[in-house]
Design an enzyme around this catalytic site. Sequence first.
Site, PDB file in Angstrom:
ATOM      1  N   CYS A 114       0.816  -1.216   0.000  1.00 43.68           N
ATOM      2  CA  CYS A 114       0.000   0.000   0.000  1.00 43.68           C
ATOM      3  C   CYS A 114       0.855   1.274   0.000  1.00 43.68           C
ATOM      4  O   CYS A 114       0.355   2.347  -0.312  1.00 43.68           O
ATOM      5  CB  CYS A 114      -0.935   0.001   1.200  1.00 43.68           C
ATOM      6  SG  CYS A 114      -2.019  -1.432   1.252  1.00 43.68           S
ATOM      7  N   HIS A 254      -3.596   7.067   3.865  1.00 43.43           N
ATOM      8  CA  HIS A 254      -3.956   5.795   3.242  1.00 43.43           C
ATOM      9  C   HIS A 254      -5.354   5.403   3.726  1.00 43.43           C
ATOM     10  O   HIS A 254      -5.660   5.459   4.913  1.00 43.43           O
ATOM     11  CB  HIS A 254      -2.920   4.743   3.626  1.00 43.43           C
ATOM     12  CG  HIS A 254      -3.217   3.389   3.095  1.00 43.43           C
ATOM     13  ND1 HIS A 254      -3.733   3.176   1.841  1.00 43.43           N
ATOM     14  CD2 HIS A 254      -3.080   2.155   3.661  1.00 43.43           C
ATOM     15  CE1 HIS A 254      -3.895   1.879   1.647  1.00 43.43           C
ATOM     16  NE2 HIS A 254      -3.513   1.246   2.732  1.00 43.43           N
ATOM     17  N   ASN A 284      -9.927  -0.253   0.986  1.00 42.04           N
ATOM     18  CA  ASN A 284      -8.484  -0.086   0.849  1.00 42.04           C
ATOM     19  C   ASN A 284      -8.057  -0.584  -0.532  1.00 42.04           C
ATOM     20  O   ASN A 284      -8.106  -1.784  -0.803  1.00 42.04           O
ATOM     21  CB  ASN A 284      -7.805  -0.895   1.970  1.00 42.04           C
ATOM     22  CG  ASN A 284      -6.300  -0.821   1.928  1.00 42.04           C
ATOM     23  OD1 ASN A 284      -5.711  -0.366   0.955  1.00 42.04           O
ATOM     24  ND2 ASN A 284      -5.672  -1.290   2.991  1.00 42.04           N
TER      25      ASN A 284
HETATM   26  N1  COA Z   1     -17.511  -9.257  10.758  1.00 41.83           N
HETATM   27  C1  COA Z   1     -17.891  -9.602  11.995  1.00 41.83           C
HETATM   28  N2  COA Z   1     -17.020  -9.923  12.966  1.00 41.83           N
HETATM   29  C2  COA Z   1     -15.720  -9.883  12.658  1.00 41.83           C
HETATM   30  C3  COA Z   1     -15.250  -9.543  11.382  1.00 41.83           C
HETATM   31  C4  COA Z   1     -16.206  -9.242  10.411  1.00 41.83           C
HETATM   32  N3  COA Z   1     -15.856  -8.893   9.158  1.00 41.83           N
HETATM   33  N4  COA Z   1     -13.905  -9.601  11.395  1.00 41.83           N
HETATM   34  C5  COA Z   1     -13.537  -9.967  12.624  1.00 41.83           C
HETATM   35  N5  COA Z   1     -14.637 -10.156  13.399  1.00 41.83           N
HETATM   36  C6  COA Z   1     -14.705 -10.545  14.783  1.00 41.83           C
HETATM   37  C7  COA Z   1     -13.483 -11.286  15.253  1.00 41.83           C
HETATM   38  O1  COA Z   1     -13.587 -12.669  14.915  1.00 41.83           O
HETATM   39  C8  COA Z   1     -13.557 -11.061  16.733  1.00 41.83           C
HETATM   40  O2  COA Z   1     -14.487 -11.950  17.291  1.00 41.83           O
HETATM   41  P1  COA Z   1     -14.231 -12.616  18.728  1.00 41.83           P
HETATM   42  O3  COA Z   1     -14.175 -11.462  19.680  1.00 41.83           O
HETATM   43  O4  COA Z   1     -15.410 -13.499  18.893  1.00 41.83           O
HETATM   44  O5  COA Z   1     -12.927 -13.327  18.609  1.00 41.83           O
HETATM   45  C9  COA Z   1     -14.129  -9.653  16.854  1.00 41.83           C
HETATM   46  O6  COA Z   1     -14.752  -9.380  15.599  1.00 41.83           O
HETATM   47  C10 COA Z   1     -13.106  -8.586  17.124  1.00 41.83           C
HETATM   48  O7  COA Z   1     -11.989  -8.808  16.265  1.00 41.83           O
HETATM   49  P2  COA Z   1     -10.792  -7.801  16.203  1.00 41.83           P
HETATM   50  O8  COA Z   1      -9.739  -8.377  15.302  1.00 41.83           O
HETATM   51  O9  COA Z   1     -10.394  -7.438  17.609  1.00 41.83           O
HETATM   52  O10 COA Z   1     -11.490  -6.554  15.521  1.00 41.83           O
HETATM   53  P3  COA Z   1     -10.876  -5.147  15.256  1.00 41.83           P
HETATM   54  O11 COA Z   1     -11.663  -4.133  15.961  1.00 41.83           O
HETATM   55  O12 COA Z   1      -9.381  -5.162  15.446  1.00 41.83           O
HETATM   56  O13 COA Z   1     -11.158  -4.960  13.702  1.00 41.83           O
HETATM   57  C11 COA Z   1      -9.962  -5.051  11.645  1.00 41.83           C
HETATM   58  C12 COA Z   1     -10.581  -5.875  12.778  1.00 41.83           C
HETATM   59  C13 COA Z   1      -9.344  -6.030  10.653  1.00 41.83           C
HETATM   60  C14 COA Z   1     -11.055  -4.261  10.964  1.00 41.83           C
HETATM   61  C15 COA Z   1      -8.883  -4.098  12.232  1.00 41.83           C
HETATM   62  O14 COA Z   1      -8.016  -4.817  13.058  1.00 41.83           O
HETATM   63  C16 COA Z   1      -8.078  -3.398  11.176  1.00 41.83           C
HETATM   64  O15 COA Z   1      -8.598  -2.657  10.389  1.00 41.83           O
HETATM   65  N6  COA Z   1      -6.754  -3.598  11.192  1.00 41.83           N
HETATM   66  C17 COA Z   1      -5.894  -2.963  10.203  1.00 41.83           C
HETATM   67  C18 COA Z   1      -6.021  -3.718   8.918  1.00 41.83           C
HETATM   68  C19 COA Z   1      -5.504  -2.946   7.752  1.00 41.83           C
HETATM   69  O16 COA Z   1      -5.707  -1.777   7.638  1.00 41.83           O
HETATM   70  N7  COA Z   1      -4.829  -3.685   6.864  1.00 41.83           N
HETATM   71  C20 COA Z   1      -4.317  -3.136   5.668  1.00 41.83           C
HETATM   72  C21 COA Z   1      -3.221  -2.211   5.953  1.00 41.83           C
HETATM   73  S1  COA Z   1      -2.546  -1.638   4.456  1.00 41.83           S
END
Ligand code: COA
Length: 345
Positions: A114, A254, A284
């Site tokens: 990215c 980004h 993204n």
């Molecule tokens: N829908 C519903 N539930 C979801 C889900 C979805 N799409 N994705 C994850 N969950 C669940 C998880 O399984 C977890 O469940 P649990 O508590 O029963 O284990 C819960 O939601 C919380 O997961 P968590 O990983 O703590 O969520 P989060 O608030 O960190 O959000 C992301 C997840 C991926 C959205 C976030 O971590 C993120 O955006 N990270 C950066 C990713 C990014 O930008 N990548 C590219 C960079 S270039």
Amino acid sequence: MTKRRARITGWGKYVPAKVLTNDDLAAMVDTSDEWITARTGIKERHVRTENDTTTSMAVQASLDALHVAGLNPEDLHLIIVANSSPDYLLPAPANFVQHALGASCPAFTIAAGCSGWVYALATAQQFIATGVYQNILVVGVEIISYALDYTDRTTCILFGDAAAAVIVQPSLDGEGVLAFELGSDGSQAHHLWVPGGGTVNPVSQKVVDQREHYIRMNGQEVFKFAVRKLTTCLRNITAQAGLTLDDLDLIIPHQANLRIIEAAAKHLDLSMDKFFINLHKYGNTSAASIPLALVEAIEEGRIHPGDTVGMVAFGSGLSWAGAVLKMGMPVASVLTHNGHARANA
Ligand code: COA
């Protein structure tokens, strides 16, 4: 001695026609519009149709950028394509883009996830500063959907496909790239990667069965890294340009997750009004994310002649890249056939 800087004189974008909404994804994996909206800010993303290739999307965006700059493909001295989702593993997309455009200049590809397009812009700045090339096309393009596991709700909701391109040309009057920072922390590579399909773990039945040819991500680690880098890189590049954060007229982050941007804004004590956001429409789009936002900010009149714009990308690597630009073009007074503002009008 007056510094030669890479100034943006043309811009264009291409977004595939097919839209994938949060509700569409909720029909595929265990998720919901409410969850995706609350945790990411994304409402929909575009994904390639059967007619879209990495090359065709890059070319569409590039033709618009050339048109705005008033250049023809044969006027180009260099093409740099930022991409991590090539049409073929070999050669890299830049050569296909050069041929499809009908250009005869050198062309190469930068794969920095990215962060790739800002890496490419900083590279173009070097060729401009040394006087080697005058007319450079800098493209960000991704069909990242090809590497998404649409059974993995933690990754498939985040990404979309797009292309965007700019033309940069030399400026001697203080416009263009004022500062940049490029960074890499390969110790965190495994937090965002495709574990199969390369030379260590070549394509095999096992790779396919275990879905290792798709993106794997440790969301929470990437989130923390992203907030940290968005904050520190913005501080570093504005200081390097001899400016303060208040001097930035617009920040183009980004477009990964609204919560990442909100957290950085809070750390920096900046209003969210200072940040350009279009991730609700596209998710993204990886290397296309920053240029796509830049193009839309120009089209929407959020960038004015003389404005100072900060941009920071982060992503797989883990990598990051930021730049401060002084925008020189007259904006939005003369419109081209496709609604873009014509440069140097
Ligand atoms: N829908 C519903 N539930 C979801 C889900 C979805 N799409 N994705 C994850 N969950 C669940 C998880 O399984 C977890 O469940 P649990 O508590 O029963 O284990 C819960 O939601 C919380 O997961 P968590 O990983 O703590 O969520 P989060 O608030 O960190 O959000 C992301 C997840 C991926 C959205 C976030 O971590 C993120 O955006 N990270 C950066 C990713 C990014 O930008 N990548 C590219 C960079 S270039």
